[in-house]
Design an enzyme around this catalytic site. Sequence first.
Site, PDB file in Angstrom:
ATOM      1  N   CYS A   1      24.829  39.879 -17.879  1.00 52.43           N
ATOM      2  CA  CYS A   1      25.642  39.320 -16.784  1.00 52.43           C
ATOM      3  C   CYS A   1      25.694  40.266 -15.593  1.00 52.43           C
ATOM      4  O   CYS A   1      26.096  39.869 -14.511  1.00 52.43           O
ATOM      5  CB  CYS A   1      27.057  38.989 -17.264  1.00 52.43           C
TER       6      CYS A   1
ATOM      7  N   CYS B   1      32.831  40.153 -23.042  1.00 52.50           N
ATOM      8  CA  CYS B   1      33.542  40.858 -21.972  1.00 52.50           C
ATOM      9  C   CYS B   1      34.504  41.893 -22.572  1.00 52.50           C
ATOM     10  O   CYS B   1      34.677  42.973 -22.014  1.00 52.50           O
ATOM     11  CB  CYS B   1      34.297  39.869 -21.090  1.00 52.50           C
TER      12      CYS B   1
HETATM   13 FE1  FES Z   1      29.996  39.770 -17.845  1.00 54.02          FE
HETATM   14 FE2  FES Z   1      32.329  38.869 -18.587  1.00 54.02          FE
HETATM   15  S1  FES Z   1      30.636  37.697 -17.915  1.00 54.02           S
HETATM   16  S2  FES Z   1      31.597  40.884 -18.700  1.00 54.02           S
END
Ligand code: FES
Length: 143
Positions: free
Chosen positions: A35, A104
């Site tokens: 991400c 996360c």
């Molecule tokens: Fe990357 Fe939450 S989507 S840490």
Amino acid sequence: MALYSDTVMDHFRNPRNVGVIEDADGIGEVGNAKCGDIMKIYLKIKNDMIEDVKFETFGCGSAIASSSMATEMIKGKPVSEAMQLTNKAVAEALDGLPAHKLHCSVLAEEAIKAALQDYYEKNGIPYDKTQFPDCESCGHCER
Ligand code: FES
């Protein structure tokens, strides 16, 4: 049921312990390759206690809420207790995270561990290296 618990929303909107500790005893920075989010944790440690902790997170709401909760959970605690903090405990304290957001909270656990490892290294304190993921197998660490 709402996707995010009231606790997640509270910590996202009013994150605790945001900032930098200039003379930190340990700093940990980790990123999630998928991400692209990055989390940095600063620790002030005195007499083996987490005297202060601050974070900077460039990431999603769940990552911000996880950092906020994780820092609250280790503040004022002995180093050995901070070492035991798991992403599961952080997610539980947030009254849950959606399954696709659990990673996360992993970032929060890893950032705290990285900061503790930095503290051990900087101060020449012997520690059990097996308690930390090695770089080859992990790949999350920015260093
Ligand atoms: Fe990357 Fe939450 S989507 S840490």
